[in-house]
Scaffold this motif. Structure first.
Motif, PDB file in Angstrom:
ATOM      1  N   ASN A  59     -13.174  -5.540 -12.267  1.00 45.40           N
ATOM      2  CA  ASN A  59     -13.686  -5.435 -10.902  1.00 45.40           C
ATOM      3  C   ASN A  59     -13.349  -6.649 -10.046  1.00 45.40           C
ATOM      4  O   ASN A  59     -13.335  -6.574  -8.820  1.00 45.40           O
ATOM      5  CB  ASN A  59     -15.215  -5.294 -10.904  1.00 45.40           C
ATOM      6  CG  ASN A  59     -15.683  -4.166 -11.779  1.00 45.40           C
ATOM      7  OD1 ASN A  59     -16.154  -4.383 -12.889  1.00 45.40           O
ATOM      8  ND2 ASN A  59     -15.544  -2.940 -11.305  1.00 45.40           N
ATOM      9  N   VAL A  60     -13.123  -7.805 -10.715  1.00 46.31           N
ATOM     10  CA  VAL A  60     -12.862  -9.070 -10.025  1.00 46.31           C
ATOM     11  C   VAL A  60     -11.771  -9.805 -10.801  1.00 46.31           C
ATOM     12  O   VAL A  60     -11.807  -9.837 -12.030  1.00 46.31           O
ATOM     13  CB  VAL A  60     -14.126  -9.966  -9.983  1.00 46.31           C
ATOM     14  CG1 VAL A  60     -13.845 -11.289  -9.276  1.00 46.31           C
ATOM     15  CG2 VAL A  60     -15.289  -9.247  -9.324  1.00 46.31           C
ATOM     16  N   ILE A  61     -10.817 -10.406 -10.079  1.00 48.53           N
ATOM     17  CA  ILE A  61      -9.803 -11.254 -10.710  1.00 48.53           C
ATOM     18  C   ILE A  61      -9.903 -12.647 -10.085  1.00 48.53           C
ATOM     19  O   ILE A  61      -9.980 -12.783  -8.872  1.00 48.53           O
ATOM     20  CB  ILE A  61      -8.370 -10.671 -10.568  1.00 48.53           C
ATOM     21  CG1 ILE A  61      -7.309 -11.608 -11.159  1.00 48.53           C
ATOM     22  CG2 ILE A  61      -8.032 -10.338  -9.128  1.00 48.53           C
ATOM     23  CD1 ILE A  61      -7.327 -11.743 -12.652  1.00 48.53           C
ATOM     24  N   ILE A  62      -9.909 -13.656 -10.953  1.00 49.26           N
ATOM     25  CA  ILE A  62      -9.981 -15.051 -10.514  1.00 49.26           C
ATOM     26  C   ILE A  62      -8.705 -15.741 -10.981  1.00 49.26           C
ATOM     27  O   ILE A  62      -8.323 -15.636 -12.145  1.00 49.26           O
ATOM     28  CB  ILE A  62     -11.217 -15.755 -11.106  1.00 49.26           C
ATOM     29  CG1 ILE A  62     -12.509 -15.065 -10.646  1.00 49.26           C
ATOM     30  CG2 ILE A  62     -11.223 -17.243 -10.720  1.00 49.26           C
ATOM     31  CD1 ILE A  62     -13.773 -15.563 -11.340  1.00 49.26           C
ATOM     32  N   SER A  63      -8.039 -16.469 -10.068  1.00 51.59           N
ATOM     33  CA  SER A  63      -6.795 -17.160 -10.399  1.00 51.59           C
ATOM     34  C   SER A  63      -6.624 -18.375  -9.503  1.00 51.59           C
ATOM     35  O   SER A  63      -7.292 -18.494  -8.469  1.00 51.59           O
ATOM     36  CB  SER A  63      -5.617 -16.204 -10.212  1.00 51.59           C
ATOM     37  OG  SER A  63      -4.399 -16.819 -10.571  1.00 51.59           O
ATOM     38  N   GLY A  64      -5.706 -19.243  -9.913  1.00 50.31           N
ATOM     39  CA  GLY A  64      -5.367 -20.376  -9.058  1.00 50.31           C
ATOM     40  C   GLY A  64      -4.570 -19.902  -7.861  1.00 50.31           C
ATOM     41  O   GLY A  64      -4.958 -20.080  -6.716  1.00 50.31           O
ATOM     42  N   GLY A  65      -3.445 -19.253  -8.123  1.00 53.73           N
ATOM     43  CA  GLY A  65      -2.599 -18.706  -7.075  1.00 53.73           C
ATOM     44  C   GLY A  65      -2.110 -17.335  -7.478  1.00 53.73           C
ATOM     45  O   GLY A  65      -2.146 -16.970  -8.652  1.00 53.73           O
ATOM     46  N   MET A  66      -1.663 -16.578  -6.490  1.00 53.86           N
ATOM     47  CA  MET A  66      -1.224 -15.203  -6.750  1.00 53.86           C
ATOM     48  C   MET A  66      -0.293 -14.778  -5.623  1.00 53.86           C
ATOM     49  O   MET A  66      -0.499 -15.155  -4.473  1.00 53.86           O
ATOM     50  CB  MET A  66      -2.452 -14.290  -6.789  1.00 53.86           C
ATOM     51  CG  MET A  66      -2.178 -12.855  -7.145  1.00 53.86           C
ATOM     52  SD  MET A  66      -3.685 -11.833  -7.140  1.00 53.86           S
ATOM     53  CE  MET A  66      -4.651 -12.602  -8.435  1.00 53.86           C
ATOM     54  N   GLY A  67       0.696 -13.972  -5.966  1.00 57.77           N
ATOM     55  CA  GLY A  67       1.606 -13.448  -4.956  1.00 57.77           C
ATOM     56  C   GLY A  67       0.939 -12.410  -4.070  1.00 57.77           C
ATOM     57  O   GLY A  67       0.007 -11.717  -4.488  1.00 57.77           O
TER      58      GLY A  67
END
Length: 119
Positions: A59-67
């Motif tokens: 339901n949720v994605i956590i990341s530093g950076g993403m395209g």
């Protein structure tokens, strides 16, 4: 139940979503983590990982950076995207559950510059 995934390297949030070593997936109920699973990154192919995580019920994605393309696919699937995160995956999930983690909107525009994501 809510599933929160963190793109991670050695338990820390990864600077770039697509290049992480694994996804830590946290099953939560009533604001508490009830199960944690490490899922190896099956490979970075444009458009694949958002569908892969959606199929896992995230339901949720956590990341530093993403395209931007990945962000768009997650948005189409009604998966909340948190970018610009730094630190331990577990701490970030707990901050999110407390309503303290907000996205900076960090978007990686060019794959050849993926090491600069989150700056």
């Amino acid at each position: 139940m809510m599933k929160i995934a963190v793109a991670s390297d050695n338990g820390m949030v990864s600077g770039h979503f697509g290049h992480c070593e694994s996804f830590m997936i946290y099953d939560t109920v009533d604001g508490k983590v009830v199960k944690t699973e490490a899922v190896p990154n099956p490979g970075h192919k444009p458009g694949f990982l958002p569908v892969f995580l959606n199929d896992k019920g995230v339901n949720v994605i956590i990341s530093g950076g993403m395209g931007g393309g990945a962000v768009d696919i997650f948005n189409e699937k009604n998966i909340e995207v948190i970018t610009g995160a730094q630190g331990k995956a577990e701490d970030l999930v707990n901050s999110y559950l407390l309503g303290e983690l907000k996205s900076t909107g960090s978007i990686c525009h060019e794959h050849q510059h993926h090491d600069e994501c989150g700056e």
